[in-house]
Design an enzyme around this catalytic site. Structure first.
Site, mmCIF file in Angstrom:
data_model
loop_
_atom_site.group_PDB
_atom_site.id
_atom_site.type_symbol
_atom_site.label_atom_id
_atom_site.label_comp_id
_atom_site.label_asym_id
_atom_site.label_seq_id
_atom_site.Cartn_x
_atom_site.Cartn_y
_atom_site.Cartn_z
ATOM 1 N N ASP A 8 0.855 -1.195 0.000
ATOM 2 C CA ASP A 8 0.000 0.000 0.000
ATOM 3 C C ASP A 8 0.890 1.243 0.000
ATOM 4 O O ASP A 8 1.740 1.401 0.869
ATOM 5 C CB ASP A 8 -0.899 -0.023 1.243
ATOM 6 C CG ASP A 8 -1.944 1.072 1.223
ATOM 7 O OD1 ASP A 8 -3.138 0.746 1.286
ATOM 8 O OD2 ASP A 8 -1.564 2.258 1.155
ATOM 9 N N GLU A 104 -2.783 -0.043 -4.165
ATOM 10 C CA GLU A 104 -2.830 -1.155 -3.221
ATOM 11 C C GLU A 104 -3.020 -2.484 -3.954
ATOM 12 O O GLU A 104 -3.824 -2.571 -4.870
ATOM 13 C CB GLU A 104 -4.050 -0.876 -2.350
ATOM 14 C CG GLU A 104 -4.169 -1.593 -1.110
ATOM 15 C CD GLU A 104 -5.512 -1.255 -0.455
ATOM 16 O OE1 GLU A 104 -5.936 -2.054 0.349
ATOM 17 O OE2 GLU A 104 -6.134 -0.221 -0.779
HETATM 18 N N1 DCP Z 1 -8.715 7.832 -1.778
HETATM 19 C C1 DCP Z 1 -9.827 8.604 -2.087
HETATM 20 N N2 DCP Z 1 -10.908 8.634 -1.245
HETATM 21 C C2 DCP Z 1 -10.895 7.887 -0.092
HETATM 22 C C3 DCP Z 1 -9.785 7.092 0.228
HETATM 23 C C4 DCP Z 1 -8.702 7.087 -0.642
HETATM 24 O O1 DCP Z 1 -9.834 9.260 -3.126
HETATM 25 N N3 DCP Z 1 -11.947 7.931 0.726
HETATM 26 C C5 DCP Z 1 -7.559 7.852 -2.692
HETATM 27 C C6 DCP Z 1 -6.531 8.848 -2.259
HETATM 28 C C7 DCP Z 1 -5.423 8.046 -1.668
HETATM 29 C C8 DCP Z 1 -5.540 6.716 -2.374
HETATM 30 O O2 DCP Z 1 -6.915 6.571 -2.705
HETATM 31 O O3 DCP Z 1 -4.158 8.640 -1.854
HETATM 32 C C9 DCP Z 1 -5.076 5.536 -1.544
HETATM 33 O O4 DCP Z 1 -5.866 5.400 -0.385
HETATM 34 P P1 DCP Z 1 -5.264 4.978 1.008
HETATM 35 O O5 DCP Z 1 -6.404 4.648 1.884
HETATM 36 O O6 DCP Z 1 -4.206 3.933 0.808
HETATM 37 O O7 DCP Z 1 -4.618 6.319 1.579
HETATM 38 P P2 DCP Z 1 -3.213 6.976 1.296
HETATM 39 O O8 DCP Z 1 -2.376 6.139 0.390
HETATM 40 O O9 DCP Z 1 -3.436 8.372 0.839
HETATM 41 O O10 DCP Z 1 -2.578 7.058 2.747
HETATM 42 P P3 DCP Z 1 -1.919 5.862 3.608
HETATM 43 O O11 DCP Z 1 -0.488 6.210 3.739
HETATM 44 O O12 DCP Z 1 -2.630 5.903 4.917
HETATM 45 O O13 DCP Z 1 -2.156 4.591 2.840
HETATM 46 MG MG MG Z 2 -2.164 4.101 0.687
#
Ligand code: DCP
Ligand code: MG
Length: 356
Positions: A8, A104
């Site tokens: 991820d 992911e």
């Molecule tokens: N995303 C989105 N809306 C959401 C959740 C996620 O558009 N409700 C998008 C933005 C994120 C990407 O999907 O960058 C990946 O989601 P993650 O949950 O893996 O979150 P991040 O990668 O941003 O942060 P982390 O470091 O916690 O994985």
């Molecule tokens: Mg992420």
């Protein structure tokens, strides 16, 4: 015993923006929404997280929590590119890759030969290569099933690598708060707490019958994961041949316009699933089950893959015209997309050489 890796990316969209625009680095950065809009936060940089900002939060709330944050629009094309780059790296270790979203994926490396089959060392190398190629960090979880691998990837974020060995699983699950269980949403977590189940230990103490009484079909899943059992296979997009979504109505519906409205929503859902898996589909099939359970399908194969711009209203209408929807009530509608082309296959050979 299988060997599963869950990868991820860290703060994915935000990390890409900070990579491409140095002025955003080391600052609270919010991707998606704007301070005075009704939009929501897609994600935020790690610098923004101590303020309590997170994905899916209204942008106006994020602004109140951190007025100094920088807001930017998402650039999906760039994220898709990066996503393909990381998938290509993963593909060097196994064919069994199941993407869950752009950032992911699960990998089954049970039969991989690199590093004498050490999933931990393979995960480490994948992280290193992702960093080299994209300048971004990923977190990896390693375990013997999907459930544990996914939880593990979250434990040492960012830039984490966490291994849960088979003999550590039960102890680990015992202390795990119920809302951290993947597959337990907010409503279910609430319900579990009201039943006195706070963590894995509480879940382990409940019988299968009890869990099934309260949670229906999911009861067995909860019973098993509480014991570290999760036999769900990693299903690579290569192995799926069609993607279907369907809905059964509480009350039968009748007439073209009601039907079309439902079908459009189903089509959008199916297309979304196909796109997430980096696939493209050329065949659209509509399934209709009439009130008397008689079932028919109608399909059409296009020359070009369907996408968001496909004039699908006309297409769905054409398919409906050859049915009896105006005279017979309908209890179920479904849309299936098939005839897949894989986005990954279209990568020119010269580019893949970069990774050899
Ligand atoms: N995303 C989105 N809306 C959401 C959740 C996620 O558009 N409700 C998008 C933005 C994120 C990407 O999907 O960058 C990946 O989601 P993650 O949950 O893996 O979150 P991040 O990668 O941003 O942060 P982390 O470091 O916690 O994985
Ligand atoms: Mg992420």
């Amino acid at each position: 015993m299988r060997k599963i890796i869950h990868i991820d990316m860290d703060a994915f969209y935000a990390a890409v923006e900070q990579r491409d625009f140095p002025e955003y680095r080391n600052k609270p950065l919010i991707v998606g929404g704007s301070p005075f809009s009704r939009g929501v936060v897609a994600t935020c940089s790690y610098e923004a997280r101590p303020f309590g900002i997170h994905s899916a939060m209204p942008a106006s709330r994020a602004y109140r929590l951190c007025p100094d944050a920088i807001f930017v629009k998402p650039r999906f094309d760039v994220y898709r590119e990066v996503s393909l780059e990381i998938r290509r790296i993963m593909a060097d270790y196994t064919d069994l890759i199941e993407p869950l979203s752009l950032d992911e994926a699960y990998l089954d490396v049970s039969t991989s030969t690199q590093y004498a089959g050490s999933a931990t060392l393979i995960a480490k190398e994948i992280k290193t290569r992702i960093k080299q190629v994209t300048q971004l960090t990923a977190s990896a979880g390693v375990s013997y099933n999907k459930f544990l691998a996914k939880i593990a990837s979250d434990l040492d974020k960012p830039d984490g690598l966490h291994v849960i060995k088979p003999n550590q699983a039960i102890v680990f699950i015992k202390q795990l708060p119920i809302h951290k269980f993947h597959g337990v949403g907010n409503a279910t977590a609430q319900k579990m707490r009201s039943l006195g189940i706070q963590n894995g230990k509480g879940l382990q103490q409940r019988s299968l019958i009890e869990l099934q009484q309260h949670f229906g079909k999911s009861g067995l899943y909860y019973y098993n994961i509480a014991r570290g059992i999760d036999n769900r296979p990693v299903i690579s997009h290569r192995s799926s041949r069609s993607i279907s979504v369907e809905t059964t109505f509480a009350q039968d519906i009748i007439g073209a316009s009601a039907m079309l409205n439902e079908l459009q929503q189903l089509f959008a859902k199916a297309l979304n699933k196909v796109t997430t898996k980096e696939l493209k589909a050329r065949t659209v099939t509509v399934k209709i089950k009439y009130h008397d359970f008689v079932q028919i399908t109608r399909s059409r194969t296009l020359n070009q893959p369907v996408n968001a711009e496909t004039p699908h209203t006309g297409l769905l209408m054409d398919l409906l015209k050859t049915t009896e929807i105006d005279t017979r009530a309908v209890r179920l509608l479904g849309v299936t997309l098939s005839s897949f082309e894989e986005t990954l296959i279209q990568i020119p050979v010269a580019q893949t050489d970069l990774f050899n």
